[in-house]
Design a protein around this motif. Sequence first.
Motif, mmCIF file in Angstrom:
data_model
loop_
_atom_site.group_PDB
_atom_site.id
_atom_site.type_symbol
_atom_site.label_atom_id
_atom_site.label_comp_id
_atom_site.label_asym_id
_atom_site.label_seq_id
_atom_site.Cartn_x
_atom_site.Cartn_y
_atom_site.Cartn_z
ATOM 1 N N ILE A 300 0.826 -1.210 0.000
ATOM 2 C CA ILE A 300 0.000 0.000 0.000
ATOM 3 C C ILE A 300 0.859 1.259 0.000
ATOM 4 C CG2 ILE A 300 -1.564 1.365 1.462
ATOM 5 C CD1 ILE A 300 -2.936 -1.263 2.201
ATOM 6 N N THR A 301 2.020 1.217 0.665
ATOM 7 C CA THR A 301 2.885 2.398 0.769
ATOM 8 C C THR A 301 3.934 2.457 -0.334
ATOM 9 O OG1 THR A 301 4.403 1.245 2.286
ATOM 10 C CG2 THR A 301 2.588 2.494 3.272
ATOM 11 N N TRP A 302 3.799 1.621 -1.356
ATOM 12 C CA TRP A 302 4.806 1.543 -2.417
ATOM 13 C C TRP A 302 4.819 2.797 -3.289
ATOM 14 C CZ3 TRP A 302 9.071 -0.378 -4.145
ATOM 15 C CH2 TRP A 302 9.358 -0.398 -5.508
ATOM 16 N N SER A 303 3.662 3.301 -3.659
ATOM 17 C CA SER A 303 3.576 4.399 -4.620
ATOM 18 C C SER A 303 3.918 5.745 -3.979
ATOM 19 C CB SER A 303 2.163 4.449 -5.194
ATOM 20 O OG SER A 303 2.002 5.540 -6.072
ATOM 21 N N ALA A 304 4.164 6.738 -4.829
ATOM 22 C CA ALA A 304 4.392 8.093 -4.319
ATOM 23 C C ALA A 304 3.167 8.612 -3.581
ATOM 24 C CB ALA A 304 4.743 9.027 -5.476
ATOM 25 N N ARG A 305 1.984 8.250 -4.050
ATOM 26 C CA ARG A 305 0.750 8.605 -3.349
ATOM 27 C C ARG A 305 0.174 7.351 -2.701
ATOM 28 N NH1 ARG A 305 -3.448 12.400 -3.798
ATOM 29 N NH2 ARG A 305 -2.612 13.383 -5.659
ATOM 30 N N PRO A 307 -3.059 5.407 -0.643
ATOM 31 C CA PRO A 307 -2.593 4.041 -0.876
ATOM 32 C C PRO A 307 -2.304 3.787 -2.348
ATOM 33 C CG PRO A 307 -4.977 4.058 -0.670
ATOM 34 C CD PRO A 307 -4.531 5.468 -0.420
ATOM 35 N N ALA A 308 -1.337 2.916 -2.598
ATOM 36 C CA ALA A 308 -0.994 2.569 -3.977
ATOM 37 C C ALA A 308 -2.154 1.839 -4.639
ATOM 38 C CB ALA A 308 0.254 1.689 -3.992
ATOM 39 N N ARG A 309 -2.361 2.139 -5.910
ATOM 40 C CA ARG A 309 -3.400 1.461 -6.680
ATOM 41 C C ARG A 309 -2.858 0.137 -7.212
ATOM 42 N NH1 ARG A 309 -3.597 6.827 -6.963
ATOM 43 N NH2 ARG A 309 -5.616 7.901 -6.940
ATOM 44 N N PRO A 310 -3.764 -0.803 -7.575
ATOM 45 C CA PRO A 310 -3.305 -2.138 -8.011
ATOM 46 C C PRO A 310 -2.286 -2.087 -9.146
ATOM 47 C CG PRO A 310 -5.654 -2.203 -7.586
ATOM 48 C CD PRO A 310 -5.247 -0.761 -7.454
ATOM 49 N N LEU A 311 -2.480 -1.191 -10.113
ATOM 50 C CA LEU A 311 -1.549 -1.119 -11.232
ATOM 51 C C LEU A 311 -0.168 -0.658 -10.768
ATOM 52 C CD1 LEU A 311 -1.730 -1.766 -14.236
ATOM 53 C CD2 LEU A 311 -2.162 0.659 -14.675
ATOM 54 N N GLU A 312 -0.147 0.239 -9.778
ATOM 55 C CA GLU A 312 1.127 0.704 -9.231
ATOM 56 C C GLU A 312 1.801 -0.414 -8.430
ATOM 57 O OE1 GLU A 312 -0.644 5.255 -8.839
ATOM 58 O OE2 GLU A 312 -0.422 3.971 -7.070
ATOM 59 N N LEU A 417 6.478 1.479 -12.861
ATOM 60 C CA LEU A 417 7.157 2.334 -11.887
ATOM 61 C C LEU A 417 6.925 3.806 -12.207
ATOM 62 C CD1 LEU A 417 10.573 0.463 -11.438
ATOM 63 C CD2 LEU A 417 8.665 0.552 -9.834
ATOM 64 N N LEU A 418 6.892 4.132 -13.489
ATOM 65 C CA LEU A 418 6.627 5.511 -13.888
ATOM 66 C C LEU A 418 5.245 5.963 -13.419
ATOM 67 C CD1 LEU A 418 7.504 8.062 -15.433
ATOM 68 C CD2 LEU A 418 6.544 7.024 -17.500
ATOM 69 N N LEU A 419 4.260 5.065 -13.489
ATOM 70 C CA LEU A 419 2.912 5.401 -13.022
ATOM 71 C C LEU A 419 2.896 5.767 -11.550
ATOM 72 C CD1 LEU A 419 0.665 2.671 -14.718
ATOM 73 C CD2 LEU A 419 0.812 5.101 -15.304
ATOM 74 N N ALA A 420 3.810 5.181 -10.791
ATOM 75 C CA ALA A 420 3.852 5.418 -9.346
ATOM 76 C C ALA A 420 4.818 6.523 -8.953
ATOM 77 C CB ALA A 420 4.256 4.127 -8.625
ATOM 78 N N SER A 421 5.433 7.187 -9.944
ATOM 79 C CA SER A 421 6.480 8.165 -9.644
ATOM 80 C C SER A 421 5.897 9.501 -9.214
ATOM 81 C CB SER A 421 7.372 8.372 -10.874
ATOM 82 O OG SER A 421 6.661 9.088 -11.880
ATOM 83 N N PRO A 422 6.615 10.263 -8.386
ATOM 84 C CA PRO A 422 6.089 11.547 -7.915
ATOM 85 C C PRO A 422 5.943 12.585 -9.012
ATOM 86 C CG PRO A 422 8.365 11.233 -7.196
ATOM 87 C CD PRO A 422 7.905 9.931 -7.779
ATOM 88 N N ALA A 423 6.861 12.601 -9.990
ATOM 89 C CA ALA A 423 6.779 13.618 -11.038
ATOM 90 C C ALA A 423 5.452 13.492 -11.786
ATOM 91 C CB ALA A 423 7.954 13.474 -12.001
#
Length: 438
Positions: A300-305, A307-312, A417-423
Motif C-alpha cells: 500500500i505504501t509503495w507508490s508516491a501517493r 494508498p498505492a493502486r493495483p496497477l502501481e 514504476l513511472l505510473l507510481a512516480s512523484p513527477a
Amino acid sequence: MANLSTFLARANPRGAGAQPLAAWRGGLIIAAAALAFHVLGAALVADLSLFPSSLDEIQHLSYLRWMAHAPALFPHFEAIPTLDDRATHWTAAPNYLNHPSPYYLALGGLDRLLGGSVAAMRLVNIALSGLAVAIMLRAGFTVLRTPREQAVFAAFLVLFPKMGVVAGIVSNDNAALLATAVVFAGLLRWHATGRLADAALLAAGLALCGWTKFTVFLMAGFAVAIAELPRLKLMAVRPRLARCAVIALGAGAGAVPTLENLARYGRPLFHPTNFFTPVAERTAVSFADYAALFFQQMAITWSAREPARPLEMAGLAGVLAILGLTVVLAARRARAGEPLTAPWIVALGFGLALPPTLALHLWFGWQAVLEDGYLTAAQARYYYGVWPGIALAAALLWREAPLRAVRPAILLTLALLLLASPALLMLVTEVRGDPPIR
C-alpha cells in the motif's frame, strides 16, 4: 555541463578515448535526463505538496531546529520536542525520531543561517538527494557497456517511487541515500580493483550509513557481507587482510551510534512512547495476522501517493521478479563454473540484503505490537537502501538474460514504476485539481 562531461568520461574504466564518441554522448544524455527527472520530481513535490509532509517532515524539522538550540552528538531523544504544524511554536508532544544526529546538526545550523525557511530546507534536501543519484549513476556507468544498459539502470534508479517524494521534503532519508550511494560506489570499485583507496571509500560509506540511519546501516552491512562471502578464502592474503581491516574499521565507526543506544537505552534504537495503546484498547492479533498486515502495508505504501493502486503495486511485483531472476541466473552461472564479475556480485549483495532486512523489520514491528499495540510499522520507502543494486540487476538482466520475454518484462516494469512516480503523480494532481500530496 563540463563537469558532467568529465564525470562520464571518468566513468568509463577504459578511458573516454576507448569509447565511441556516439556512445559517450549517449551516456551523457542518459545521465543528464535521469538526474533531471529526479530533480524535477523532487522540485514538484517541494513546490506543490502540503507542509508538513505526512512522511515525518515536521519531526525531522523539529529535530534539526532542536539541534540548533541544544546541539549534541548523542542527543537524549526523549527530550526532543515537536513543533506545531506551522513550525512556529514548540508543543508538548515528544519527537519519536531516533536517528543519529549529524544530519540534524548540520542542517540545524544551516536552517538558522537561512532564516528558518522551510522552502530553503527542502531545496537543500533536493541537493543532497541529487548528489546521491549522481554518485550512483557514475558508479553504475563504470560497469555497464552500452547506452541501453545504462538507460535501464538510470531509469530504474530514479523510479523508486518514494525517492523523489522524500527528496522534496525535509528528511534525514536524503542524507541516508547519500550514504547508500557511497557504499554502492565503494563496493563496486572494491570488487573491481581491490585497491586500498576503494576499501577506504567503502569504509567511509559504511560509517556514513551508521551515522545517518540504522536501517540503512543494516542494509549496507548485509550487502557488503553477502558480496564478500565468495572471497572469504582470500582473507588470509596479507595485503587483502589489511584492506579488509580498513572496511571493518568503517563498519565499526558506523556502529558507534547503535552502541551508544545500547549503553543508554538497552536496545539498538531509542523506543518512543508516542504510539503506545493501553492494553485494554488494543486489537488482538497473532504473529501470522501481523505478518499479513505488514506485507499488505508494504504494498500500500509503495507508490508516491498512498494508498498505492493495483496497477502501481504491479510494478513492485515486477521488481521482485527481476530480483528473483537475477539470483537464478547467477546460480546457473556459478554451477557452470563461470566466475561472477564485480557488477553481478554487487547486484546480488544489495538484492540479497532485502530478505534479512525485511525479516528484522518484521521482527521489530512485531515487538512494537507486543510492547505498544502499534500495528503500522511497515513502510516501503525504507528500502531505498537496496535499490541501486536492484537497478544494476535490471541492467545486467537486460544484457545477459537468456529468455526473450525478459526485456519486454523489464520495460513493462519501468512503465509501471513511472505510473507510481512523484513527477507524474504531482503533474496529474495539479492538472486535475486533486488535493495535493501530503
